[in-house]
Each structure stands twice: as C-alpha cells, then as structure tokens.
Design an enzyme around this catalytic site. Structure first.
Site, PDB file in Angstrom:
ATOM      1  N   SER A  22       0.823  -1.215   0.000  1.00 22.45           N
ATOM      2  CA  SER A  22       0.000   0.000   0.000  1.00 22.45           C
ATOM      3  C   SER A  22       0.853   1.260   0.000  1.00 22.45           C
ATOM      4  CB  SER A  22      -0.914  -0.009   1.223  1.00 22.45           C
ATOM      5  OG  SER A  22      -0.163  -0.257   2.398  1.00 22.45           O
ATOM      6  N   ASN A 109      -1.424  -3.126  13.333  1.00 22.15           N
ATOM      7  CA  ASN A 109      -2.876  -2.963  13.411  1.00 22.15           C
ATOM      8  C   ASN A 109      -3.276  -1.722  14.214  1.00 22.15           C
ATOM      9  OD1 ASN A 109      -2.802  -5.324  12.040  1.00 22.15           O
ATOM     10  ND2 ASN A 109      -3.605  -6.619  13.675  1.00 22.15           N
ATOM     11  N   THR A 154     -40.457  27.036  -6.805  1.00 22.18           N
ATOM     12  CA  THR A 154     -40.717  25.657  -6.388  1.00 22.18           C
ATOM     13  C   THR A 154     -41.013  24.917  -7.692  1.00 22.18           C
ATOM     14  OG1 THR A 154     -43.102  25.937  -6.127  1.00 22.18           O
ATOM     15  CG2 THR A 154     -41.766  26.405  -4.190  1.00 22.18           C
ATOM     16  N   HIS A 155     -40.616  23.689  -7.775  1.00 20.05           N
ATOM     17  CA  HIS A 155     -40.766  22.903  -9.020  1.00 20.05           C
ATOM     18  C   HIS A 155     -40.092  23.593 -10.215  1.00 20.05           C
ATOM     19  CE1 HIS A 155     -43.934  20.616  -6.864  1.00 20.05           C
ATOM     20  NE2 HIS A 155     -44.253  21.817  -6.405  1.00 20.05           N
ATOM     21  N   SER A 276     -15.236  27.547 -25.379  1.00 21.37           N
ATOM     22  CA  SER A 276     -15.452  26.361 -26.203  1.00 21.37           C
ATOM     23  C   SER A 276     -14.397  26.351 -27.297  1.00 21.37           C
ATOM     24  CB  SER A 276     -16.854  26.421 -26.810  1.00 21.37           C
ATOM     25  OG  SER A 276     -16.884  25.736 -28.036  1.00 21.37           O
ATOM     26  N   LYS A 282     -19.121  31.160 -26.587  1.00 19.74           N
ATOM     27  CA  LYS A 282     -19.450  30.444 -25.353  1.00 19.74           C
ATOM     28  C   LYS A 282     -18.605  30.843 -24.152  1.00 19.74           C
ATOM     29  CE  LYS A 282     -21.509  26.521 -25.690  1.00 19.74           C
ATOM     30  NZ  LYS A 282     -22.614  26.072 -24.909  1.00 19.74           N
ATOM     31  N   ASN A 284     -18.513  28.925 -20.618  1.00 21.02           N
ATOM     32  CA  ASN A 284     -19.112  27.734 -20.001  1.00 21.02           C
ATOM     33  C   ASN A 284     -18.808  27.619 -18.502  1.00 21.02           C
ATOM     34  OD1 ASN A 284     -20.244  26.845 -22.406  1.00 21.02           O
ATOM     35  ND2 ASN A 284     -18.404  25.692 -22.970  1.00 21.02           N
ATOM     36  N   GLU A 289     -19.996  22.399 -13.367  1.00 25.87           N
ATOM     37  CA  GLU A 289     -20.387  21.075 -13.884  1.00 25.87           C
ATOM     38  C   GLU A 289     -19.514  19.973 -13.280  1.00 25.87           C
ATOM     39  OE1 GLU A 289     -20.458  21.307 -18.221  1.00 25.87           O
ATOM     40  OE2 GLU A 289     -21.353  23.290 -17.992  1.00 25.87           O
ATOM     41  N   TYR A 316      -8.585  -7.180  12.994  1.00 19.66           N
ATOM     42  CA  TYR A 316      -8.047  -6.647  11.739  1.00 19.66           C
ATOM     43  C   TYR A 316      -8.066  -7.698  10.639  1.00 19.66           C
ATOM     44  CZ  TYR A 316      -5.069  -4.615   8.189  1.00 19.66           C
ATOM     45  OH  TYR A 316      -4.605  -4.133   6.989  1.00 19.66           O
ATOM     46  N   GLN A 321      -7.394  -2.331   4.534  1.00 20.41           N
ATOM     47  CA  GLN A 321      -6.459  -1.455   3.827  1.00 20.41           C
ATOM     48  C   GLN A 321      -7.180  -0.673   2.717  1.00 20.41           C
ATOM     49  OE1 GLN A 321      -2.276  -2.679   3.043  1.00 20.41           O
ATOM     50  NE2 GLN A 321      -2.923  -2.779   0.918  1.00 20.41           N
ATOM     51  N   LYS A 324      -8.232   3.320   2.547  1.00 23.11           N
ATOM     52  CA  LYS A 324      -7.383   4.491   2.316  1.00 23.11           C
ATOM     53  C   LYS A 324      -7.668   5.245   1.031  1.00 23.11           C
ATOM     54  CE  LYS A 324      -4.184   2.820   5.467  1.00 23.11           C
ATOM     55  NZ  LYS A 324      -5.062   1.631   5.625  1.00 23.11           N
TER      56      LYS A 324
HETATM   57  N1  ARG Z   1      -1.117  -1.464   5.298  1.00 18.78           N
HETATM   58  C1  ARG Z   1      -1.999  -2.038   6.262  1.00 18.78           C
HETATM   59  C2  ARG Z   1      -3.343  -1.338   6.188  1.00 18.78           C
HETATM   60  O1  ARG Z   1      -3.419  -0.316   5.620  1.00 18.78           O
HETATM   61  C3  ARG Z   1      -1.434  -1.862   7.612  1.00 18.78           C
HETATM   62  C4  ARG Z   1      -1.881  -2.870   8.635  1.00 18.78           C
HETATM   63  C5  ARG Z   1      -1.372  -4.185   8.269  1.00 18.78           C
HETATM   64  N2  ARG Z   1      -1.592  -5.171   9.306  1.00 18.78           N
HETATM   65  C6  ARG Z   1      -1.508  -6.459   9.057  1.00 18.78           C
HETATM   66  N3  ARG Z   1      -1.701  -7.260  10.032  1.00 18.78           N
HETATM   67  N4  ARG Z   1      -1.264  -6.939   7.854  1.00 18.78           N
HETATM   68  O2  ARG Z   1      -4.330  -1.804   6.676  1.00 18.78           O
END
Ligand code: ARG
Length: 472
Positions: A22, A109, A154-155, A276, A282, A284, A289, A316, A321, A324
C-alpha cells in the site's frame, strides 16, 4: 514483511507485492506515522521498556527521517509493503538494534488505526476550514444583496418573490450543518487506538492514557479489539463529505441554470469560466459542472467503504487497507470542490436588473393577492380560488397582475380597492413575510449578524490543536 520475518523461507512473489503493498498510497501518512512512533517511544520509556537514551536516539532519528521525507530524499520500497514498515526499516538502517525496539508492544494494526485517525482528524479540521471560507463568501453576497429582489422557485416554476440574500443564505445553513456534522464526527472519533496492539492489548505496562493525551485524544479506546477494527469514523466523515458534495452539487446546478443566457440571473467571472474550442461566443460553467459530476465519486467512495466493512470478522483483516484510497480521494475531491465553488462565489456577478425583471412575469405575487382578500375578510380558500381565476384571465389576455385595471379587479371581487397595487408591489410582498427566518430585511440582517458571529468564533476553534509541537 518477509524481510523482517523468520517464518518464511521464500521471498514474496512480485505479483503479491504489487497486489498487497500500500506504500504507493499510504506514504501520505508518513507524518502521522512518525508522530505516532515518537509518542509510542515515549510510552515505552515511561514503562521502562527502553531507556531515556534509547528513546532519545529513536526520536532524533525519526525527526531526521521526517525531514528527509519532506526533502524527497527517501525512496520507499514495495518490499516493505506500507508506510509503517518502510519507516521502521529506515530507522533500523540508521540506528540498528535500538531501532528494532520501537515495535515493542505495538502492531501495525494499532499503528495504522492510529495513523488514519490522526490523518482524518486533521482533514476534518481542514475541510471545516474550507466550509468556513465558503460560508464567508455567502455571507459577503448576502450582505451586499439584501435589497436584490428575485423570484423564488418551487418545481423550478416561479413561486414567490424573495431577496437574493435570503436565497443564498439557505446554502449557508446547509454548510453550517455540514460543519456540525464534521464537528460531531470529530468528537466521536477522538479516541486513541494506540496500545491495542494486534487486538488483545499488550503485556508491556504501557500507559495508554498517557499516549492518548500526548496525541490530543480525549481518551484511549475502551476495547482493544474495537480499537483495531473500527473504521466507523471514516464512514462517518465520508458521509458528511457526501452531503457536502450534494449541497455543492445543488448550488452548482443553480449556478449553471441561472448563468445561462435564458435566465441571465448570474454571471461567472472570466477567471472561473471556460471557453469552447469551436463556438467563440461560449462562456461555459465547467467548474460548476465538474463539482456536480464529482459528487458521484464521493458518494461512490462512501458506498465502497461501507461495503468493504460489512462482512469483516473481528479484528483486523487486510480488507481494511481498502479504507485508504477512497478516503484520500474523498478528502481531495471535497477540498477542491469547496475551494473552486468559493472562488466562483467570490467573483460572481449578480444581475440585479434581470432578477427584478424576472419578478414581473410569472405571477409571483398571486399569493399576496389572496392574502389581501383574506385580510379584507374572505376565507383563504375562497380568496385562493378567486386569484386563480384572475391569473387565468391574465394569461388569456396576455397581461400581468400589475397592469390589470381596478375595474377588472372589482369584476372578480368588490373587496378590491386601489390599495391592491401597493399590496402586490414586489418589495411589499417581500417585506410582508414577517415570520422568523423569512425573506424580510430584518430577518435577513439578523441571519447575517448571526453568521458573522459564527465565523468569528469558529475560526478561532479550527486553529487549535496541532501535532506539530511533538516534532519540534
Ligand atoms: N497497510 C496495512 C493497512 O493499511 C497496515 C496494517 C497491516 N496489518 C496487518 N496485520 N497486515 O491496513
């Protein structure tokens, strides 16, 4: 992981490394990882697991690593999977055996749970600050347009006259609620998972109340299993983000419609419009948007994490993961969308004359005629019916309520007198709406004053609480 482990005889396959590492997205957490490690080291010292000198060596080295990362002198490696192990590896390379002591009484963890919470906490504050900026832009517009009359809809049909201030202040209330939602999320999440270790806590006598306090948390979490398994706070924040985007998208939609030449109520500044490639005439509203369009991905991110979390057994699991990228993306998207919308509002031109002109067709003062008859003694329902026939008559004759003669009015009811013209004047209609929170000037000015106060007090709060003291 294999690098640190004695368990494995073979190296991790590159396919696996690519799949589960990661580091290419969680490197974003480096600051929080280092701050968390410094406080963990202080906790280890307090528990006499490491000596003062060892803690100092670790801390100095972590601060060095922080600088090196910030100066882009460090290249992370997928072999060490994530930011936690990359930093640990760099630390060990620098200070050897002492560095190997840092992970005592800790697991990735609780480390990742801590880093994400610290990161999310900062992002809540920064999005709250973006919300104050947009509320400030709305406040300025409201202040300058207390006498700018326009049709309320309204509407998407013209309904009743309002002022531009009243209209735009509705958005201030939406963003104020968003602000409170984030404040609530912050309160609920401000609990430290550090010391939960893998899931069961740790045998080292770590003072979790101490580390929690050092990191600005209200308390350590009550249950170590929950400490490492909880991602509610991310979902809660992403929910608040999704609602912010919904509000921004509604505003964007109105900016788009109202700045079209058919409406001509608003004009975006050149600095927030696009041209445009083929049609030279134009101008825009691309930014509006895109804000509307990006709402979809922020909703998607929320749903992605809800779905990821729904079937995970305690504690965990690596599924987590996946919290993220969706969270990071939502933070970036909501921040950029708030900023660009604030920019549009700060430079927006309100076309007062067109707004007033728009009040003069569409019978937006019809309700006021009904109220007029009601004041003269008719029941509202009877008055409502009479005014309906008047409107039908006007449509038939292609005239307006203002241009109908008094004789014509009297044909519908003998209760009509010359004062009807004053009663349907747009300004009178607006000022007559007297209830709390309505469109009259007193109510608007009250709201404007309230917002000024809100902005002053909240700006101070946002700037409190920083982790930067730890790395000084
Ligand atoms: N990169 C992991 C995550 O984002 C960190 C925790 C990993 N823990 C494990 N027991 N593999 O969740």
């Amino acid at each position: 992981m294999h690098e640190f482990s004695g368990r494995f005889k073979e190296k991790a396959d590159n396919i696996l490394l690519d799949f589960h590492s990661s580091i290419h997205f969680d490197s974003k957490l480096y600051f929080y990882d280092i701050v968390g490690s410094i406080i963990h080291a202080r906790g280890l010292e307090k528990a006499s697991v490491i000596t003062k000198e060892e803690r100092q060596t670790i801390e100095t080295s972590l601060k060095e690593i922080l600088k090196e990362i910030e100066n882009e002198e460090i290249i992370f490696s997928i072999e060490y999977e994530d930011i936690h192990m990359n930093i640990e590896k760099i630390l060990i390379d620098k200070i050897g055996d002492i560095g190997k002591k840092l992970h005592t009484g800790r697991s990735r963890n609780d480390q990742v749970a801590l880093d994400m919470r610290l990161f999310a906490r900062d992002k809540v504050k920064s999005v709250q600050s973006n919300l104050l900026d947009i509320i400030n832009a709305i406040h300025k517009l409201a202040k300058n347009n207390t006498k700018t009359y326009m049709p309320g809809f309204t509407h998407l049909q013209k309904a009743q006259p309002i002022t531009f201030s009243h209209y735009i202040l509705a958005y201030a209330e939406m963003f104020r609620r968003d602000y409170s939602r984030l404040e609530n999320a912050y309160k609920i999440m401000n609990i430290s998972p550090l010391g939960s270790a893998a899931l069961a806590g740790t045998s080292y006598p770590l003072d979790r109340h101490f580390t929690s306090k050092e990191l600005g948390f209200d308390d350590p979490c009550f249950n170590s299993i929950d400490g490492v398994s909880d991602r509610d706070y991310l979902i809660e924040i992403m929910n608040a983000f999704a609602i912010i985007m919904m509000h921004l998208s509604r505003m964007a939609e109105e900016i788009i419609i109202y700045s079209s030449s058919d409406f001509g109520y608003l004009e975006l500044s050149d600095s927030f419009s696009t041209g445009s490639s083929i049609m030279p005439q134009k101008k825009n509203p691309d930014a509006a948007e895109l804000v509307r369009g990006k709402t979809g991905r922020v909703y998607g991110n929320l749903l992605a994490l809800l779905t990821t979390m729904k079937g995970i057994p305690l504690a965990y699991n690596k599924d987590m993961q996946e919290d993220k990228e969706c969270f990071f993306d939502s933070v970036d998207t909501v921040t950029a969308s708030l900023k660009v919308t604030t920019g549009m509002l700060d430079t927006l031109k309100i076309k007062n004359e067109n707004l007033l002109k728009a009040c003069n067709d569409g019978f937006i003062n019809a309700t006021d005629i009904a109220d007029y008859l009601t004041e003269k003694g008719l029941s509202f329902r009877d008055a409502y019916k009479i005014v309906g026939s008047i409107v039908a008559y006007c449509i038939d004759k292609n005239i307006t309520l203002e241009s109908m003669s008094i004789e014509e009015y009297k044909n519908f009811s003998p209760l009509f007198g010359d004062d009807i013209y004053g009663a349907i004047d747009i300004k009178t209609c607006v000022e007559k709406r007297k209830t709390f929170g309505s469109t009259n000037i007193e109510s608007i000015e009250n709201h404007i004053k309230f917002l000024a106060n809100f902005l002053d007090t909240e700006k101070v709060k946002i700037n409190e609480n920083s982790l930067f003291d730890i790395i000084k």
